[in-house]
Design an enzyme around this catalytic site. Structure first.
Site, PDB file in Angstrom:
ATOM      1  N   GLU A 143      -1.757  36.158   8.468  1.00 30.73           N
ATOM      2  CA  GLU A 143      -1.989  34.900   7.619  1.00 30.73           C
ATOM      3  C   GLU A 143      -3.192  34.893   7.253  1.00 30.73           C
ATOM      4  O   GLU A 143      -3.806  34.127   6.398  1.00 30.73           O
ATOM      5  CB  GLU A 143      -1.221  33.805   8.064  1.00 30.73           C
ATOM      6  CG  GLU A 143       0.098  33.739   8.403  1.00 30.73           C
ATOM      7  CD  GLU A 143       0.983  33.788   7.124  1.00 30.73           C
ATOM      8  OE1 GLU A 143       0.589  33.991   6.072  1.00 30.73           O
ATOM      9  OE2 GLU A 143       2.276  33.756   7.481  1.00 30.73           O
ATOM     10  N   TYR A 183       7.970  29.382   5.933  1.00 34.37           N
ATOM     11  CA  TYR A 183       8.545  28.941   4.645  1.00 34.37           C
ATOM     12  C   TYR A 183       8.552  30.136   3.517  1.00 34.37           C
ATOM     13  O   TYR A 183       9.253  29.769   2.668  1.00 34.37           O
ATOM     14  CB  TYR A 183       7.838  27.720   4.096  1.00 34.37           C
ATOM     15  CG  TYR A 183       6.362  27.859   3.907  1.00 34.37           C
ATOM     16  CD1 TYR A 183       6.007  28.574   2.648  1.00 34.37           C
ATOM     17  CD2 TYR A 183       5.545  27.755   4.912  1.00 34.37           C
ATOM     18  CE1 TYR A 183       4.512  29.012   2.660  1.00 34.37           C
ATOM     19  CE2 TYR A 183       4.079  28.103   4.911  1.00 34.37           C
ATOM     20  CZ  TYR A 183       3.565  28.501   3.800  1.00 34.37           C
ATOM     21  OH  TYR A 183       2.399  28.769   3.584  1.00 34.37           O
ATOM     22  N   GLY A 184       8.188  31.017   3.970  1.00 31.75           N
ATOM     23  CA  GLY A 184       7.701  32.133   2.948  1.00 31.75           C
ATOM     24  C   GLY A 184       8.376  33.608   3.380  1.00 31.75           C
ATOM     25  O   GLY A 184       9.565  33.538   3.852  1.00 31.75           O
ATOM     26  N   THR A 185       7.688  34.675   3.215  1.00 29.41           N
ATOM     27  CA  THR A 185       8.010  35.834   3.350  1.00 29.41           C
ATOM     28  C   THR A 185       8.432  36.230   4.918  1.00 29.41           C
ATOM     29  O   THR A 185       8.902  37.402   5.145  1.00 29.41           O
ATOM     30  CB  THR A 185       7.037  36.954   2.870  1.00 29.41           C
ATOM     31  OG1 THR A 185       5.830  36.833   3.690  1.00 29.41           O
ATOM     32  CG2 THR A 185       6.846  36.724   1.400  1.00 29.41           C
ATOM     33  N   LEU A 186       8.213  35.489   5.711  1.00 22.88           N
ATOM     34  CA  LEU A 186       8.573  35.632   7.082  1.00 22.88           C
ATOM     35  C   LEU A 186       9.786  34.889   7.377  1.00 22.88           C
ATOM     36  O   LEU A 186      10.443  35.152   8.509  1.00 22.88           O
ATOM     37  CB  LEU A 186       7.509  34.838   8.210  1.00 22.88           C
ATOM     38  CG  LEU A 186       6.041  35.453   8.051  1.00 22.88           C
ATOM     39  CD1 LEU A 186       5.136  34.541   8.736  1.00 22.88           C
ATOM     40  CD2 LEU A 186       6.189  36.988   8.624  1.00 22.88           C
TER      41      LEU A 186
END
Length: 180
Positions: free
Chosen positions: A104, A28-31
């Protein structure tokens, strides 16, 4: 006869090779594609295999905040608060899963837990999944956060380049802990 032995050997090798375990991950983020760490999901990085499957959002609502001096997106493991979070689904092998756990900071910074997601689309040929269908995947959320983060804005969709004005700081540009 020689060709038969070669085929039999190949067949017996295929029978005894264990299947590659694949796991569904919701990011849901920087990936996500187009975000600062999306390159880490590419095959030429040596992190393992990751196959993009489609877009989805969490069934439950969660607080997704941008916090800390590096403006990192954190999904706080507090279901029932926040928004349904949009993201992407990947099918990853054990090597990529191990890489993602380390990337992570699992289990100290983030914890990998299962989450119910609703598919928005599905890009994998040969598998039947339709928009609106539900599935389970793993995602990285945190129970280790500062109480003040609950007063931050909650987002339903993270974009490092969004109009929130909070510039994400790449890992390579951060001050190492030993230099603090």
């Amino acid at each position: 006869m020689r060709g038969f032995r070669g085929a039999a050997l190949l067949t017996s090798l295929l029978i005894y090779l264990p299947p590659v375990q694949m796991t569904y991950i919701f990011v849901y983020g920087t990936l996500k594609k187009g975000q600062p760490n999306s390159f880490r999901m590419l095959p030429d990085q040596g992190n393992g295999k990751a196959e993009f499957c489609g877009h989805a959002r969490t069934v439950d609502v969660y607080p997704l905040v941008i916090a800390g001096k590096y403006n990192i997106p954190y999904l706080l493991n507090r279901p029932g608060e926040g928004h349904r979070v949009q993201g992407e689904v990947y099918r990853v092998d054990d090597t990529m899963l191990s890489f993602l756990d380390a990337f992570e900071g699992c289990p100290t910074m983030y914890q990998r837990t299962s989450v119910q997601i609703e598919l928005e689309d599905w890009k994998v040929e040969g598998t039947e999944r339709s928009p609106g269908s539900m599935m389970e995947a793993f995602f990285y959320s945190t129970t280790s956060y500062q109480p003040a983060w609950l007063k931050h804005n909650f987002y339903g969709n993270y974009d490092a380049y969004g109009d929130h004005g909070l510039v994400y700081v790449d890992r390579e540009d951060r001050v190492p802990l030993k230099d603090l």
